[in-house]
Design an enzyme around this catalytic site. Structure first.
Site, mmCIF file in Angstrom:
data_model
loop_
_atom_site.group_PDB
_atom_site.id
_atom_site.type_symbol
_atom_site.label_atom_id
_atom_site.label_comp_id
_atom_site.label_asym_id
_atom_site.label_seq_id
_atom_site.Cartn_x
_atom_site.Cartn_y
_atom_site.Cartn_z
ATOM 1 N N ARG A 47 -15.755 42.909 -11.878
ATOM 2 C CA ARG A 47 -15.062 41.670 -12.120
ATOM 3 C C ARG A 47 -14.632 41.482 -13.575
ATOM 4 N NH1 ARG A 47 -19.782 38.494 -8.972
ATOM 5 N NH2 ARG A 47 -20.694 40.555 -8.919
ATOM 6 N N GLU A 103 -10.503 47.956 -18.276
ATOM 7 C CA GLU A 103 -11.918 47.556 -18.308
ATOM 8 C C GLU A 103 -12.146 46.458 -19.347
ATOM 9 O OE1 GLU A 103 -14.663 47.644 -16.993
ATOM 10 O OE2 GLU A 103 -15.305 49.601 -16.275
ATOM 11 N N ASP A 107 -19.478 50.723 -22.532
ATOM 12 C CA ASP A 107 -20.814 50.613 -23.102
ATOM 13 C C ASP A 107 -21.423 52.020 -23.123
ATOM 14 O OD1 ASP A 107 -23.511 49.804 -23.529
ATOM 15 O OD2 ASP A 107 -23.123 47.877 -22.616
ATOM 16 N N GLY A 109 -20.539 54.275 -21.160
ATOM 17 C CA GLY A 109 -19.452 55.171 -20.752
ATOM 18 C C GLY A 109 -19.651 55.736 -19.359
ATOM 19 N N THR A 111 -19.673 54.277 -16.393
ATOM 20 C CA THR A 111 -18.718 53.767 -15.394
ATOM 21 C C THR A 111 -17.361 54.466 -15.542
ATOM 22 O OG1 THR A 111 -19.823 51.624 -15.441
ATOM 23 C CG2 THR A 111 -17.601 51.686 -14.497
ATOM 24 N N LEU A 112 -16.824 54.470 -16.765
ATOM 25 C CA LEU A 112 -15.484 55.042 -16.947
ATOM 26 C C LEU A 112 -15.463 56.551 -16.782
ATOM 27 C CD1 LEU A 112 -13.554 53.108 -19.680
ATOM 28 C CD2 LEU A 112 -12.797 53.716 -17.386
ATOM 29 N N LYS A 135 -18.253 49.636 -27.315
ATOM 30 C CA LYS A 135 -19.558 49.630 -28.003
ATOM 31 C C LYS A 135 -19.976 51.085 -28.192
ATOM 32 C CE LYS A 135 -21.910 45.445 -26.382
ATOM 33 N NZ LYS A 135 -23.059 44.972 -25.567
ATOM 34 N N ASP A 163 -20.001 38.726 -18.716
ATOM 35 C CA ASP A 163 -20.943 37.737 -18.192
ATOM 36 C C ASP A 163 -22.372 37.948 -18.664
ATOM 37 O OD1 ASP A 163 -21.302 40.183 -16.562
ATOM 38 O OD2 ASP A 163 -22.680 38.932 -15.404
HETATM 39 C C1 PRP Z 1 -19.726 46.340 -16.746
HETATM 40 C C2 PRP Z 1 -18.317 46.501 -17.299
HETATM 41 C C3 PRP Z 1 -18.019 47.949 -17.098
HETATM 42 C C4 PRP Z 1 -19.368 48.597 -17.245
HETATM 43 C C5 PRP Z 1 -19.470 49.221 -18.613
HETATM 44 O O1 PRP Z 1 -19.670 46.201 -15.366
HETATM 45 O O2 PRP Z 1 -17.402 45.677 -16.633
HETATM 46 O O3 PRP Z 1 -17.497 48.200 -15.807
HETATM 47 O O4 PRP Z 1 -20.354 47.566 -17.091
HETATM 48 O O5 PRP Z 1 -20.735 49.769 -18.820
HETATM 49 P P1 PRP Z 1 -21.041 51.317 -18.987
HETATM 50 O O6 PRP Z 1 -20.055 51.862 -19.975
HETATM 51 O O7 PRP Z 1 -22.460 51.320 -19.504
HETATM 52 O O8 PRP Z 1 -20.940 51.965 -17.641
HETATM 53 P P2 PRP Z 1 -20.805 45.504 -14.468
HETATM 54 O O9 PRP Z 1 -21.498 46.545 -13.651
HETATM 55 O O10 PRP Z 1 -21.674 44.602 -15.308
HETATM 56 O O11 PRP Z 1 -19.910 44.636 -13.472
HETATM 57 P P3 PRP Z 1 -18.871 43.446 -13.784
HETATM 58 O O12 PRP Z 1 -17.550 44.069 -14.168
HETATM 59 O O13 PRP Z 1 -18.789 42.717 -12.481
HETATM 60 O O14 PRP Z 1 -19.447 42.594 -14.907
#
Ligand code: PRP
Length: 182
Positions: A47, A103, A107, A109, A111-112, A135, A163
């Protein structure tokens, strides 16, 4: 039951609405120049990306398609589980298309890194990344960010899509948070 405002105190504005909107407009114009004459599909990662995506695309003057994925690795936690869960997949066929993944924050990395491989396996012409915040001190997996809003220290921040316990995503600015009650 304690309220969220009892538990978390919002500090001073870190990036104002005006600063974020100005940076989004610069990036939108840069994307317009970089993809001149091409069709681009923006994939917002929900989200968190909702506000940033909306702001950047206002300044994109191209044939632009929108798609969204819902991805989660944190849930309610502040520490990543390390496992990326896809709750909603792409709707569009991205084969042969130029994709920009959008995105809110990069953080660790994780997820990406996962998403670039996943989307890359669907045959796009190219895949780039546009993120509001980076970050870098938290990085565990390498990620190239092609269009970046701002680089931040490793502090707890909310607003503009980010959030804490699903709250404060609607703040039109970014601020750090102090945990009052652990
Ligand atoms: C958050 C953010 C990224 C991810 C980054 O998603 O939106 O998708 O974490 O973190 P990473 O680099 O450590 O992977 P989250 O899972 O909190 O869901 P959200 O988008 O619903 O807040």
């Amino acid at each position: 039951m304690s309220k969220i405002t009892d538990k978390y105190k919002l500090n001073d504005v870190m990036y104002s609405r005006e600063q974020i909107e100005a940076r989004a407009a610069e990036i939108g114009r840069q994307i317009t120049a970089d993809y001149a004459g091409e069709e681009v599909i923006f994939v917002g990662i929900l989200r968190g990306a909702v506000m940033w995506l909306s702001e950047v695309i206002k300044s994109v003057e191209l044939e632009a398609l929108l798609d969204f994925m819902v991805v989660s690795s944190y849930g309610e936690a502040t520490k990543t589980s390390g496992v990326v869960r896809i709750d909603k997949d792409l709707t569009e066929d991205i084969d042969g298309k130029h994709v920009i993944i959008v995105e809110d924050v990069v953080d660790t990395g994780i997820t990406l890194n996962y998403l670039k491989d996943y989307i890359g396996s669907r045959g796009p012409a190219s895949v780039k990344v546009c993120a509001l915040l980076d970050k870098p001190s938290r990085r565990q997996k390498p990620v190239d960010i092609d269009y970046l809003g701002f680089t931040v220290e490793n502090i707890f921040i909310v607003g503009y899509g980010l959030d804490v316990a699903q709250r404060y995503r609607n703040l039109p600015y970014i601020t750090s948070v102090t945990v009052v009650e652990p």
